[in-house]
Scaffold this active site. Structure first.
Site, PDB file in Angstrom:
ATOM      1  N   GLY A  13      49.697  18.861  94.956  1.00 16.96           N
ATOM      2  CA  GLY A  13      49.045  20.017  95.573  1.00 16.96           C
ATOM      3  C   GLY A  13      48.029  19.547  96.603  1.00 16.96           C
ATOM      4  N   ARG A  74      55.883  17.764  95.853  1.00 19.30           N
ATOM      5  CA  ARG A  74      55.779  17.288  94.467  1.00 19.30           C
ATOM      6  C   ARG A  74      57.024  16.482  94.095  1.00 19.30           C
ATOM      7  NH1 ARG A  74      51.242  19.514  92.260  1.00 19.30           N
ATOM      8  NH2 ARG A  74      50.691  21.665  92.746  1.00 19.30           N
ATOM      9  N   ASP A 105      47.174  12.778  89.336  1.00 19.97           N
ATOM     10  CA  ASP A 105      47.789  11.893  88.331  1.00 19.97           C
ATOM     11  C   ASP A 105      49.290  11.669  88.569  1.00 19.97           C
ATOM     12  OD1 ASP A 105      48.167  14.532  87.724  1.00 19.97           O
ATOM     13  OD2 ASP A 105      47.895  14.306  85.567  1.00 19.97           O
ATOM     14  N   THR A 128      42.175  15.913  93.831  1.00 17.61           N
ATOM     15  CA  THR A 128      42.618  17.127  93.142  1.00 17.61           C
ATOM     16  C   THR A 128      41.432  18.066  92.986  1.00 17.61           C
ATOM     17  OG1 THR A 128      43.299  18.150  91.059  1.00 17.61           O
ATOM     18  CG2 THR A 128      42.435  15.941  90.863  1.00 17.61           C
ATOM     19  N   ASP A 130      41.244  19.936  90.633  1.00 11.59           N
ATOM     20  CA  ASP A 130      41.076  20.087  89.183  1.00 11.59           C
ATOM     21  C   ASP A 130      40.030  19.137  88.588  1.00 11.59           C
ATOM     22  OD1 ASP A 130      43.193  21.828  89.534  1.00 11.59           O
ATOM     23  OD2 ASP A 130      44.706  20.443  88.752  1.00 11.59           O
ATOM     24  N   ASP A 132      40.463  16.358  87.173  1.00  8.40           N
ATOM     25  CA  ASP A 132      40.896  15.950  85.829  1.00  8.40           C
ATOM     26  C   ASP A 132      41.343  14.487  85.746  1.00  8.40           C
ATOM     27  OD1 ASP A 132      43.167  16.228  87.360  1.00  8.40           O
ATOM     28  OD2 ASP A 132      44.286  17.432  85.919  1.00  8.40           O
ATOM     29  N   ARG A 174      44.538  23.849  86.077  1.00  6.22           N
ATOM     30  CA  ARG A 174      45.616  23.416  85.196  1.00  6.22           C
ATOM     31  C   ARG A 174      45.107  23.303  83.749  1.00  6.22           C
ATOM     32  NH1 ARG A 174      49.483  19.874  88.452  1.00  6.22           N
ATOM     33  NH2 ARG A 174      50.718  21.734  88.754  1.00  6.22           N
TER      34      ARG A 174
END
Ligand code: F6P
Length: 349
Positions: A13, A74, A105, A128, A130, A132, A174
């Site tokens: 993304g 992706r 990741d 990202t 996110d 994460d 996510r």
């Protein structure tokens, strides 16, 4: 002597700050005497030989632009029949000496395998919204997403107040709740739901009822797209848009806010609406913080490449930019810490 050729790609993304990394790494490496080439659409571009020459002209003015001038996908070469062989062959034929992979990741996991199993010269940059990724305190793009979500919550406050409503706002991330917890705290949400810490619908409704008893006429609930909806003991669900998974096995999350809003209205009688922020959180110009972080990552990864630190990723530790093994970054998801959940709960009625 011919210049060493370096490829740079963006996978997964997109997020604000990708162009800032591309610009910084390109300017630093061109100055140091390398030839830079952008790869279109992530790993797919390496399989399909999609290249974009990069230099000071082609990267001029992109620092403040959201998205990625290279395009992204992706695509997972590990999952394509003969994908890795094709990619390795293309790298050799195009005399690409090293590759900079900018990604989360999934993308960095591929870079790690290409380095470990195929001995390719790979370095990475963590991206990202996110936040994460392990191995780094923060990824670029996250700050911008938090800022966008916070501004959205600020706006929802005024309309919710005018109509005496509860508004549930669904936030990306996510399977981690970093954006939600930060924007929820910054935006003064009355209740926050994260994937990392369960809170049932009944508990959320109790918070909202108490808040109204204390004199509030409206409420904001910030919910992570990956939060589990617990309607009664033993009944919980992670809400997905479909059964489809992408090439990395990721489900398409989304829809929890609508279900939650209906449950809240049914149980409390408070008029309730749902707002899904979606990809607005990934679009547009990066914050100054993300531009600086992305620029530091871009320069660091150029240094790492010159030092031939293969299999490593640029990372932020405290206020220092360091390099860490890609393996660490892709090993384990970085979850919201208890400290932030405790902080969020302090303000629940
Ligand atoms: O990983 C970034 C992210 O925006 C997640 O927060 C979200 O779940 C996902 O990507 C959405 O993916 P897509 O852009 O493929 O819909």
């Amino acid at each position: 002597m011919a210049k060493k050729k370096v490829a740079i790609l963006t996978g997964g993304g997109d997020c604000p700050g990708l162009n800032a990394v591309i610009r910084a790494a390109t300017l630093k490496l061109v100055k140091a005497g390398y030839e830079m080439v952008g790869v279109g659409h992530g790993w797919r571009g390496l399989m399909e030989n999609e290249y974009i020459p990069l230099d000071s002209d082609s990267t001029a003015g992109i620092l403040s632009q959201g998205g990625t001038i290279l395009g992204t996908s992706r695509t997972n070469p590990m999952k394509e029949e003969g994908g890795v062989e094709l990619l390795v062959d293309n790298l050799r034929q195009n005399e690409i000496w090293a590759t900079i992979a900018i990604g989360g990741d999934d993308t960095l996991g591929v870079a790690n395998q290409l380095h470990g199993k195929y001995d390719l010269n790979m370095v990475g940059v963590p991206k990202t919204i996110d936040n994460d990724l392990s191995g780094t305190d923060y990824t670029f793009g996250f700050d911008t997403a938090v800022q966008i979500a916070t501004e959205a919550i600020d706006r929802l406050h005024t309309t919710a107040a005018s109509h005496d409503r509860t508004i549930v706002v669904e936030i990306m991330g996510r399977h981690t709740g970093w954006i939600t917890v930060m924007a929820g705290i910054a935006g003064g949400a009355d209740a926050i739901m994260l994937p990392e810490f369960d809170i049932s619908v009944a508990e959320v409704c109790d918070i909202l009822r108490r808040s109204r008893e204390q004199g509030r006429n409206y409420n904001i609930v910030a919910v992570s797209e990956g939060a589990r909806l617990i309607t009664r003991e033993g009944e919980e669900q992670m809400v997905t848009q479909s059964d489809e998974v992408d090439a990395f096995g990721n489900v398409k999350l989304g829809g929890v806010a609508n279900l939650l809003a209906k449950e809240i209205e049914r149980r409390t009688g408070f008029e309730t609406r749902a707002t899904v922020l979606g990809h607005i959180q990934r679009g547009g110009t990066p914050t100054a913080h993300d531009r600086v972080l992305a620029t530091r990552y871009g320069v660091k990864v150029a240094d790492m490449l010159q030092a031939e630190e293969w299999g490593m990723m640029a990372a932020l530790k405290g206020d220092e930019i360091v390099s860490v093994p890609l393996e660490v970054a892709v090993g384990e998801r970085k979850l919201v810490r208890q400290e932030f959940w405790d902080l969020a709960q302090t303000f629940f009625a």
